[in-house]
Structures are given as structure tokens and as C-alpha cells.
Design a protein around this motif. Structure first.
Motif, PDB file in Angstrom:
ATOM      1  N   ARG A   4       0.863  -1.190   0.000  1.00 26.04           N
ATOM      2  CA  ARG A   4       0.000   0.000   0.000  1.00 26.04           C
ATOM      3  C   ARG A   4       0.890   1.228   0.000  1.00 26.04           C
ATOM      4  NH1 ARG A   4      -5.291   0.287   0.521  1.00 26.04           N
ATOM      5  NH2 ARG A   4      -6.307   2.104   1.375  1.00 26.04           N
ATOM      6  N   ILE A   5       0.857   1.956  -1.098  1.00 28.76           N
ATOM      7  CA  ILE A   5       1.740   3.105  -1.300  1.00 28.76           C
ATOM      8  C   ILE A   5       0.924   4.392  -1.231  1.00 28.76           C
ATOM      9  CG2 ILE A   5       3.300   4.244  -2.926  1.00 28.76           C
ATOM     10  CD1 ILE A   5       3.848   1.424  -4.118  1.00 28.76           C
ATOM     11  N   LEU A   6       1.358   5.321  -0.403  1.00 29.22           N
ATOM     12  CA  LEU A   6       0.746   6.644  -0.353  1.00 29.22           C
ATOM     13  C   LEU A   6       1.551   7.564  -1.262  1.00 29.22           C
ATOM     14  CD1 LEU A   6      -0.889   8.637   2.298  1.00 29.22           C
ATOM     15  CD2 LEU A   6       1.132   9.675   1.293  1.00 29.22           C
ATOM     16  N   ILE A   7       0.857   8.255  -2.159  1.00 22.81           N
ATOM     17  CA  ILE A   7       1.501   9.216  -3.055  1.00 22.81           C
ATOM     18  C   ILE A   7       0.934  10.593  -2.750  1.00 22.81           C
ATOM     19  CG2 ILE A   7       1.986   9.869  -5.441  1.00 22.81           C
ATOM     20  CD1 ILE A   7       1.376   6.942  -6.229  1.00 22.81           C
ATOM     21  N   ALA A   8       1.802  11.524  -2.390  1.00 24.74           N
ATOM     22  CA  ALA A   8       1.385  12.891  -2.070  1.00 24.74           C
ATOM     23  C   ALA A   8       1.459  13.752  -3.326  1.00 24.74           C
ATOM     24  CB  ALA A   8       2.281  13.467  -0.980  1.00 24.74           C
ATOM     25  N   VAL A   9       0.379  14.489  -3.588  1.00 28.51           N
ATOM     26  CA  VAL A   9       0.322  15.366  -4.762  1.00 28.51           C
ATOM     27  C   VAL A   9      -0.213  16.737  -4.361  1.00 28.51           C
ATOM     28  CG1 VAL A   9       0.032  13.477  -6.424  1.00 28.51           C
ATOM     29  CG2 VAL A   9      -1.981  14.536  -5.423  1.00 28.51           C
ATOM     30  N   ASP A  10       0.169  17.740  -5.146  1.00 30.51           N
ATOM     31  CA  ASP A  10      -0.330  19.089  -4.875  1.00 30.51           C
ATOM     32  C   ASP A  10      -0.775  19.821  -6.140  1.00 30.51           C
ATOM     33  OD1 ASP A  10       2.034  19.777  -6.146  1.00 30.51           O
ATOM     34  OD2 ASP A  10       2.957  20.694  -4.383  1.00 30.51           O
ATOM     35  N   GLY A  11      -0.808  19.109  -7.254  1.00 36.84           N
ATOM     36  CA  GLY A  11      -1.237  19.731  -8.503  1.00 36.84           C
ATOM     37  C   GLY A  11      -0.116  20.321  -9.325  1.00 36.84           C
ATOM     38  N   SER A  12       1.098  20.335  -8.801  1.00 37.26           N
ATOM     39  CA  SER A  12       2.222  20.895  -9.537  1.00 37.26           C
ATOM     40  C   SER A  12       2.763  19.897 -10.556  1.00 37.26           C
ATOM     41  CB  SER A  12       3.345  21.289  -8.569  1.00 37.26           C
ATOM     42  OG  SER A  12       3.925  20.124  -8.001  1.00 37.26           O
ATOM     43  N   GLU A  13       3.533  20.400 -11.494  1.00 36.45           N
ATOM     44  CA  GLU A  13       4.168  19.535 -12.497  1.00 36.45           C
ATOM     45  C   GLU A  13       5.131  18.561 -11.820  1.00 36.45           C
ATOM     46  OE1 GLU A  13       7.232  20.110 -16.194  1.00 36.45           O
ATOM     47  OE2 GLU A  13       5.636  21.605 -15.980  1.00 36.45           O
ATOM     48  N   LEU A  14       5.841  19.035 -10.823  1.00 40.19           N
ATOM     49  CA  LEU A  14       6.770  18.177 -10.101  1.00 40.19           C
ATOM     50  C   LEU A  14       6.031  17.046  -9.394  1.00 40.19           C
ATOM     51  CD1 LEU A  14       9.693  17.678  -9.200  1.00 40.19           C
ATOM     52  CD2 LEU A  14       9.238  19.165  -7.252  1.00 40.19           C
ATOM     53  N   ALA A  15       4.927  17.356  -8.744  1.00 42.38           N
ATOM     54  CA  ALA A  15       4.139  16.328  -8.061  1.00 42.38           C
ATOM     55  C   ALA A  15       3.573  15.330  -9.070  1.00 42.38           C
ATOM     56  CB  ALA A  15       3.020  16.961  -7.244  1.00 42.38           C
ATOM     57  N   ALA A  16       3.255  15.795 -10.276  1.00 48.18           N
ATOM     58  CA  ALA A  16       2.758  14.895 -11.326  1.00 48.18           C
ATOM     59  C   ALA A  16       3.821  13.861 -11.691  1.00 48.18           C
ATOM     60  CB  ALA A  16       2.332  15.691 -12.551  1.00 48.18           C
ATOM     61  N   ARG A  17       5.078  14.261 -11.699  1.00 44.59           N
ATOM     62  CA  ARG A  17       6.171  13.301 -11.959  1.00 44.59           C
ATOM     63  C   ARG A  17       6.274  12.301 -10.820  1.00 44.59           C
ATOM     64  NH1 ARG A  17       9.199  17.936 -14.002  1.00 44.59           N
ATOM     65  NH2 ARG A  17      10.423  17.934 -12.103  1.00 44.59           N
ATOM     66  N   GLY A  18       6.090  12.768  -9.590  1.00 44.88           N
ATOM     67  CA  GLY A  18       6.090  11.866  -8.441  1.00 44.88           C
ATOM     68  C   GLY A  18       4.943  10.878  -8.521  1.00 44.88           C
ATOM     69  N   THR A 105      -1.959  10.436   7.401  1.00 43.70           N
ATOM     70  CA  THR A 105      -2.760   9.676   6.442  1.00 43.70           C
ATOM     71  C   THR A 105      -2.085   8.356   6.099  1.00 43.70           C
ATOM     72  OG1 THR A 105      -3.672  11.725   5.531  1.00 43.70           O
ATOM     73  CG2 THR A 105      -3.894   9.737   4.180  1.00 43.70           C
ATOM     74  N   ALA A 106      -0.775   8.387   5.915  1.00 46.59           N
ATOM     75  CA  ALA A 106      -0.041   7.153   5.615  1.00 46.59           C
ATOM     76  C   ALA A 106      -0.206   6.149   6.749  1.00 46.59           C
ATOM     77  CB  ALA A 106       1.427   7.458   5.375  1.00 46.59           C
ATOM     78  N   GLU A 107      -0.089   6.614   7.968  1.00 42.04           N
ATOM     79  CA  GLU A 107      -0.239   5.713   9.121  1.00 42.04           C
ATOM     80  C   GLU A 107      -1.672   5.201   9.236  1.00 42.04           C
ATOM     81  OE1 GLU A 107       1.231   8.081  12.381  1.00 42.04           O
ATOM     82  OE2 GLU A 107       3.325   7.688  11.861  1.00 42.04           O
ATOM     83  N   ALA A 108      -2.649   6.086   9.086  1.00 43.64           N
ATOM     84  CA  ALA A 108      -4.056   5.706   9.231  1.00 43.64           C
ATOM     85  C   ALA A 108      -4.503   4.730   8.143  1.00 43.64           C
ATOM     86  CB  ALA A 108      -4.941   6.951   9.205  1.00 43.64           C
ATOM     87  N   ARG A 109      -3.942   4.847   6.949  1.00 45.01           N
ATOM     88  CA  ARG A 109      -4.338   3.988   5.830  1.00 45.01           C
ATOM     89  C   ARG A 109      -3.470   2.735   5.712  1.00 45.01           C
ATOM     90  NH1 ARG A 109      -7.794   7.642   5.782  1.00 45.01           N
ATOM     91  NH2 ARG A 109      -9.071   8.183   4.014  1.00 45.01           N
ATOM     92  N   GLY A 110      -2.537   2.556   6.643  1.00 46.11           N
ATOM     93  CA  GLY A 110      -1.703   1.359   6.622  1.00 46.11           C
ATOM     94  C   GLY A 110      -0.706   1.325   5.479  1.00 46.11           C
ATOM     95  N   SER A 111      -0.252   2.487   5.051  1.00 49.90           N
ATOM     96  CA  SER A 111       0.725   2.547   3.959  1.00 49.90           C
ATOM     97  C   SER A 111       2.086   2.056   4.435  1.00 49.90           C
ATOM     98  CB  SER A 111       0.847   3.985   3.444  1.00 49.90           C
ATOM     99  OG  SER A 111      -0.405   4.435   2.967  1.00 49.90           O
TER     100      SER A 111
END
Length: 148
Positions: A4-18, A105-111
Motif C-alpha cells: 500500500r503506497i501513499l503518493i502525495a500530490v499538490d497539482g504541480s508539475e513536479l508532483a505529477a512526476r512523483g 494519512t499514511a499511518e491511518a491507511r496502513g501505507s
């Protein structure tokens, strides 16, 4: 390995690559994904004795704009996950500081892995602009994969 992988995004181009890299990894590992975006609290700066508390009157408008922005970011992430064949849950955490919300969120979702992007700034640039990625790296008990 990672389930279970948590991916953090913020709408930026850099976050899109992540997001893209995180989805590739999740696809290869057949892992589930939680995509999270965070809306930080409104900081008005001056209240109370100075009589400048009027910014609170704008709070509903600010919250509505933050929700709309989060919905756009998460809808785009959901579409990318579907295109990659990855099961993804999307989460918006309002009124929290990003590093806190990502870790919680990562901890709560078991990531078992956090994926996020970083500009890789150093020195004064990092000091002035701050780094949520550095904060997550320093405080998370869950492994963090940083995409540059």
C-alpha cells in the motif's frame, strides 16, 4: 514488498512526476495506492485587538476554493491511476499542514511506503521556501521515496 503506497500530490508539475513514478512502482508491485492532497489552513496574520479579524468572513470562500482545487488534483490523479491499471483511493485533508497530514494519512491507511516529489533545494532556498518533503523524511517511521 510494498502493498500500500501513499503518493502525495499538490497539482504541480513536479508532483505529477512523483505520481507517475509512484504509479509505475505500484503497478509493478501490484500494490494499492492512496493519493493524498492537503489544503493548508488559512493564516490571516492579524486578529483580535487590532480589529482585523475580517479575514474569517472569507473562510467559507477559502474552504470552497481549496475543496475545488483538491477535487481537480485528485480527479486527475484518479484518471492516471486508472490508466495505469492501479487501484487508487483518493484523500483530501483540509486545514492541516502538509507534512503532518501526509504522515498521519499514511499511518491511518496502513501505507508501507510514501512517495513524494522534491525540488531538491539546498541552503537558503530550502530555508526560505521550506520543504515538506524534508519534514516528512525527518519525522516519518514509514519509508519515503523521494522523486526529483
Amino acid at each position: 514488498m510494498y502493498k500500500r503506497i501513499l503518493i502525495a500530490v499538490d497539482g504541480s508539475e513536479l508532483a505529477a512526476r512523483g505520481l507517475e513514478q509512484g504509479l509505475v512502482l505500484a503497478s509493478q508491485l501490484q500494490a494499492e495506492v492512496v493519493v493524498v492532497t492537503v489544503s493548508e489552513p488559512q493564516v490571516t496574520g492579524y486578529e483580535g485587538a487590532l480589529g482585523w479579524g475580517g479575514a474569517y468572513n472569507l473562510l467559507p470562500e477559502y474552504q470552497r476554493a481549496q475543496q475545488e482545487a483538491a477535487t481537480r488534483v485528485l480527479d486527475a490523479a484518479r484518471e492516471k491511476a486508472q490508466a495505469a491499471g492501479v487501484a487508487a483511493e483518493v484523500v483530501h485533508v483540509p486545514d492541516r499542514y502538509a507534512a503532518d497530514a501526509i504522515i498521519e494519512t499514511a499511518e491511518a491507511r496502513g501505507s508501507d511506503l510514501i512517495v513524494m516529489a522534491s525540488h531538491g533545494r539546498r541552503g537558503l532556498g530550502r530555508l526560505v521556501l521550506g520543504s515538506q518533503t524534508s519534514e516528512v523524511l525527518a519525522r516519518s517511521r514509514i519509508p519515503v521515496l523521494v522523486i526529483r
